[in-house]
Write a protein that holds these residues in place. Sequence first.
Motif, short mmCIF file in Angstrom:
data_model
loop_
_atom_site.label_atom_id
_atom_site.label_comp_id
_atom_site.label_asym_id
_atom_site.label_seq_id
_atom_site.Cartn_x
_atom_site.Cartn_y
_atom_site.Cartn_z
N GLY A 62 0.80 -1.22 0.00
CA GLY A 62 0.00 0.00 0.00
C GLY A 62 0.83 1.27 0.00
O GLY A 62 0.34 2.35 0.32
N ARG A 63 2.11 1.15 -0.36
CA ARG A 63 3.00 2.32 -0.35
C ARG A 63 3.48 2.66 -1.76
O ARG A 63 3.70 1.77 -2.57
N LEU A 64 3.68 3.93 -1.99
CA LEU A 64 4.26 4.43 -3.24
C LEU A 64 5.62 4.99 -2.86
O LEU A 64 5.72 5.97 -2.10
N LEU A 65 6.70 4.38 -3.38
CA LEU A 65 8.06 4.73 -2.98
C LEU A 65 8.80 5.43 -4.11
O LEU A 65 8.62 5.09 -5.28
N ARG A 66 9.66 6.37 -3.74
CA ARG A 66 10.52 7.06 -4.71
C ARG A 66 11.75 6.20 -4.97
O ARG A 66 12.51 5.89 -4.05
N VAL A 67 11.98 5.83 -6.21
CA VAL A 67 13.15 5.01 -6.55
C VAL A 67 14.42 5.84 -6.44
O VAL A 67 15.45 5.35 -5.99
N ASP A 68 14.35 7.12 -6.83
CA ASP A 68 15.53 7.98 -6.84
C ASP A 68 16.04 8.30 -5.43
O ASP A 68 17.23 8.52 -5.24
N ASN A 69 15.13 8.36 -4.44
CA ASN A 69 15.50 8.67 -3.06
C ASN A 69 14.84 7.67 -2.12
O ASN A 69 13.89 8.00 -1.42
N PRO A 70 15.33 6.43 -2.08
CA PRO A 70 14.66 5.41 -1.29
C PRO A 70 14.64 5.69 0.21
O PRO A 70 13.79 5.18 0.92
N GLU A 71 15.56 6.51 0.71
CA GLU A 71 15.60 6.81 2.14
C GLU A 71 14.49 7.78 2.55
O GLU A 71 14.15 7.88 3.71
N ASP A 72 13.91 8.51 1.58
CA ASP A 72 12.83 9.45 1.87
C ASP A 72 11.59 8.69 2.34
O ASP A 72 11.45 7.50 2.10
N ALA A 73 10.72 9.40 2.99
CA ALA A 73 9.42 8.83 3.37
C ALA A 73 8.69 8.45 2.10
O ALA A 73 8.95 9.00 1.02
N PRO A 74 7.75 7.50 2.18
CA PRO A 74 6.98 7.13 0.98
C PRO A 74 6.31 8.36 0.35
O PRO A 74 5.91 9.29 1.06
N ALA A 75 6.22 8.36 -0.97
CA ALA A 75 5.53 9.46 -1.66
C ALA A 75 4.06 9.47 -1.26
O ALA A 75 3.44 10.53 -1.20
N ALA A 76 3.51 8.29 -0.96
CA ALA A 76 2.12 8.18 -0.49
C ALA A 76 1.92 6.81 0.14
O ALA A 76 2.62 5.86 -0.20
N SER A 77 0.97 6.73 1.05
CA SER A 77 0.58 5.47 1.67
C SER A 77 -0.93 5.35 1.62
O SER A 77 -1.64 6.35 1.75
N PHE A 78 -1.42 4.14 1.45
CA PHE A 78 -2.86 3.91 1.31
C PHE A 78 -3.29 2.78 2.24
O PHE A 78 -2.48 1.94 2.63
N ASP A 79 -4.58 2.76 2.57
CA ASP A 79 -5.13 1.73 3.43
C ASP A 79 -5.48 0.45 2.68
O ASP A 79 -6.00 -0.49 3.25
N ALA A 80 -5.23 0.44 1.38
CA ALA A 80 -5.47 -0.74 0.54
C ALA A 80 -4.24 -0.97 -0.33
O ALA A 80 -3.46 -0.05 -0.59
N GLU A 81 -4.06 -2.19 -0.79
CA GLU A 81 -2.93 -2.53 -1.65
C GLU A 81 -3.07 -1.85 -3.01
O GLU A 81 -4.16 -1.73 -3.54
N ALA A 93 0.54 11.11 -10.43
CA ALA A 93 0.35 9.67 -10.63
C ALA A 93 -1.09 9.29 -10.30
O ALA A 93 -1.68 9.83 -9.37
N ALA A 94 -1.63 8.36 -11.08
CA ALA A 94 -2.92 7.76 -10.77
C ALA A 94 -2.62 6.40 -10.16
O ALA A 94 -1.84 5.62 -10.71
N VAL A 95 -3.23 6.12 -9.01
CA VAL A 95 -2.95 4.90 -8.26
C VAL A 95 -4.24 4.10 -8.13
O VAL A 95 -5.19 4.54 -7.48
N GLY A 96 -4.28 2.92 -8.75
CA GLY A 96 -5.43 2.03 -8.62
C GLY A 96 -5.27 1.17 -7.38
O GLY A 96 -4.20 0.63 -7.13
N LEU A 97 -6.33 1.09 -6.59
CA LEU A 97 -6.29 0.31 -5.36
C LEU A 97 -7.17 -0.94 -5.50
O LEU A 97 -8.14 -0.93 -6.27
N VAL A 98 -6.85 -1.98 -4.75
CA VAL A 98 -7.57 -3.25 -4.89
C VAL A 98 -9.04 -3.14 -4.51
O VAL A 98 -9.84 -3.98 -4.91
N ASP A 99 -9.41 -2.11 -3.77
CA ASP A 99 -10.82 -1.96 -3.39
C ASP A 99 -11.64 -1.20 -4.43
O ASP A 99 -12.80 -0.88 -4.22
N GLY A 100 -11.03 -0.88 -5.60
CA GLY A 100 -11.76 -0.24 -6.69
C GLY A 100 -11.65 1.26 -6.73
O GLY A 100 -12.20 1.91 -7.62
#
Length: 142
Positions: A62-81, A93-100
């Motif tokens: 459920g996390r969106l991570l920055r590849v260029d700066n992996p030590e940074d906090a996640p770019a975003a976190s979600f309550d669904a995968e 970015a558009a992020v599709g979640l498993v709950d639709g």
Amino acid sequence: MKPLKKALDRWLGRNEASITTPPMDGAFRPNDLLDAASAVLDTPAPDDLAVTSMGTVVSSDGRLLRVDNPEDAPAASFDAEISALAGLPDGGAAVGLVDGRIAFVGGLYDGKTIAINAEVSCITALAAMRDGALLVANGSPP
């Protein structure tokens, strides 16, 4: 003697009907570039990749991570995968979640989340069009 010669020729590949493997050179040469590449990001469940104004991002559970700066906090976190990811023309970015749901990170619609109709329950891919449309692929529900 002829049946034995025919069988031996077929086994050795000297018959027109037999299939042989081409030599592994030229276009068939093995490509080991991925094996030789060094790791950029170590995450337990990498899935989707997208290029955004935040840099290259990867989804992991459920996390969106920055590849260029992996030590940074996640770019975003979600309550669904996260099930799908697409970079948008505006740099977000558009992020599709498993709950639709589809969540937007960065860009014009940062922080917005939309729920798709009940028929869309398994978002498998997203694609952004130049005119601003977002294509959504709906797979089979789990």
